[in-house]
Design a protein around this motif. Sequence first.
Motif, short mmCIF file in Angstrom:
data_model
loop_
_atom_site.label_atom_id
_atom_site.label_comp_id
_atom_site.label_asym_id
_atom_site.label_seq_id
_atom_site.Cartn_x
_atom_site.Cartn_y
_atom_site.Cartn_z
N MET A 138 0.97 -1.10 0.07
CA MET A 138 0.05 -0.03 0.22
C MET A 138 0.82 1.27 0.05
O MET A 138 1.86 1.26 0.26
CB MET A 138 -1.03 0.15 1.30
CG MET A 138 -1.90 -1.07 1.22
SD MET A 138 -3.37 -0.94 0.09
CE MET A 138 -2.70 -1.97 -1.32
N GLY A 139 0.39 2.52 -0.56
CA GLY A 139 1.16 3.52 -0.77
C GLY A 139 1.12 4.51 0.57
O GLY A 139 0.44 4.40 1.58
N ASN A 140 2.15 5.32 0.56
CA ASN A 140 2.21 6.31 1.63
C ASN A 140 1.79 7.84 1.11
O ASN A 140 2.33 8.06 0.09
CB ASN A 140 3.63 6.60 2.07
CG ASN A 140 4.40 5.41 3.12
OD1 ASN A 140 3.31 4.79 3.67
ND2 ASN A 140 5.31 5.03 2.78
N TYR A 141 0.88 8.34 1.47
CA TYR A 141 0.22 9.49 0.63
C TYR A 141 0.45 10.67 1.85
O TYR A 141 0.10 10.63 2.98
CB TYR A 141 -1.41 9.69 0.50
CG TYR A 141 -1.64 8.47 -0.77
CD1 TYR A 141 -1.83 9.14 -2.04
CD2 TYR A 141 -1.64 7.03 -0.57
CE1 TYR A 141 -1.92 8.23 -3.17
CE2 TYR A 141 -1.91 6.35 -1.87
CZ TYR A 141 -2.32 6.99 -2.85
OH TYR A 141 -2.54 6.21 -3.99
N SER A 156 -8.51 1.80 2.84
CA SER A 156 -8.17 0.56 1.75
C SER A 156 -6.64 0.12 2.03
O SER A 156 -5.92 -0.35 1.27
CB SER A 156 -8.17 1.43 0.43
OG SER A 156 -9.37 1.51 -0.04
N HIS A 186 -4.02 2.13 2.99
CA HIS A 186 -2.96 3.24 2.78
C HIS A 186 -2.48 3.89 4.03
O HIS A 186 -3.58 4.28 4.80
CB HIS A 186 -3.22 4.33 1.53
CG HIS A 186 -3.68 3.61 0.14
ND1 HIS A 186 -2.61 2.76 -0.44
CD2 HIS A 186 -4.88 3.53 -0.44
CE1 HIS A 186 -3.38 2.28 -1.53
NE2 HIS A 186 -4.71 2.83 -1.49
N ASP A 231 8.79 6.27 -0.67
CA ASP A 231 7.76 5.90 -1.53
C ASP A 231 6.76 6.72 -1.33
O ASP A 231 5.54 6.02 -1.14
CB ASP A 231 7.80 4.45 -1.37
CG ASP A 231 8.73 3.61 -1.89
OD1 ASP A 231 9.52 4.01 -2.66
OD2 ASP A 231 9.13 2.50 -1.19
N HIS A 267 3.70 9.37 -2.08
CA HIS A 267 2.77 9.97 -3.32
C HIS A 267 2.67 11.24 -2.80
O HIS A 267 1.67 11.50 -1.86
CB HIS A 267 1.50 9.26 -3.63
CG HIS A 267 2.10 7.73 -4.26
ND1 HIS A 267 2.86 7.54 -5.24
CD2 HIS A 267 1.58 6.45 -3.64
CE1 HIS A 267 2.99 6.32 -5.53
NE2 HIS A 267 2.20 5.70 -4.50
N THR A 306 -5.52 6.97 -6.58
CA THR A 306 -4.95 5.59 -6.50
C THR A 306 -4.77 5.24 -8.01
O THR A 306 -3.90 4.34 -8.23
CB THR A 306 -5.97 4.77 -5.80
OG1 THR A 306 -7.30 4.77 -6.08
CG2 THR A 306 -6.11 5.29 -4.01
N THR A 310 -1.49 6.93 -9.05
CA THR A 310 -0.16 6.35 -8.41
C THR A 310 -0.22 4.97 -8.60
O THR A 310 0.91 4.30 -8.40
CB THR A 310 -0.20 6.55 -6.93
OG1 THR A 310 -1.45 6.31 -6.39
CG2 THR A 310 -0.28 8.34 -6.72
N ASP A 324 -1.80 2.45 -7.26
CA ASP A 324 -1.96 1.89 -5.79
C ASP A 324 -3.30 1.33 -5.66
O ASP A 324 -3.98 1.14 -4.46
CB ASP A 324 -1.81 2.91 -4.68
CG ASP A 324 -0.24 3.12 -4.31
OD1 ASP A 324 0.38 1.99 -4.73
OD2 ASP A 324 0.02 4.02 -3.85
N GLY A 325 -4.00 0.99 -6.81
CA GLY A 325 -5.30 0.14 -6.83
C GLY A 325 -6.46 1.25 -6.75
O GLY A 325 -6.38 2.32 -7.37
#
Length: 242
Positions: free
Chosen positions: A1-4, A27, A29, A70, A72, A234, A237, A239-240
């Motif tokens: 999962m992403g870092n926002y 979700s 993140h 990483d 976003h 998402t 980026t 990330d789904g």
Amino acid sequence: MGNYVLVHGAMHGGWCWRSVRDLLARSGHRVFTPSLTGQGEHRYLLGPDVGVATHVADVADLLHYEDLDDVHLVLHSYAGVLAGPVAERAAGRIASVTFLGAFVVRPGECLLDVEPPGTADRYRALAAADGDGWYLPADASFLTQWGITDEELAAWVAPRLTAFPLRCQTDAVDFDPGPLAALPASYVRHTRPPLPSLERSADRAREHGWDVHSLPTGHDMMLEDPRATAHLLTRVTGDGTV
């Protein structure tokens, strides 16, 4: 999962991302929504010395102290001017940059350089008349400019707006363009209604070869349609979905 890391624009605060943050977090993140110095719950720090460099430090220091990689980085409106300096200071930590209805400046430019001359003159006049010469007073009339027509939403947003330092609009942004140019970047336009002040920035995004997307909202996309905003972020980026 992403870092926002979601960074708000002028007169706003981290509060404006509340619904988008919750959707992304559900979700899986990790989401950070800092309020810049002098804005939102940090309004008590507002002063004539607050400028672009202050806000660059706010964002870069968050990435450092939270030890984020990483990332976003999502920048709304005014926050677009922070992109180049933050990318330079946080080299290696950022995975992508999304300009969400944001201003795009080149080294040596200030925010008012990329605003239409009439808008820049109006902001300077407002600061001179009602802001002691150093800040732009928060006023519910800005909601009309940003395209917020829903009465319930306007009633919630208006009392949360914060006066904005004129220095953040007049400070020239100094940065090496290389680190930002090396990152994947996207630009998100809004179309209902569009904001004429952003036309030059959208044109620059196309010149840079960035992916350009649109949402059928006014300027405060994250408030008007948080689900569509979160979904687009998402998708942009990779990330789904939410």
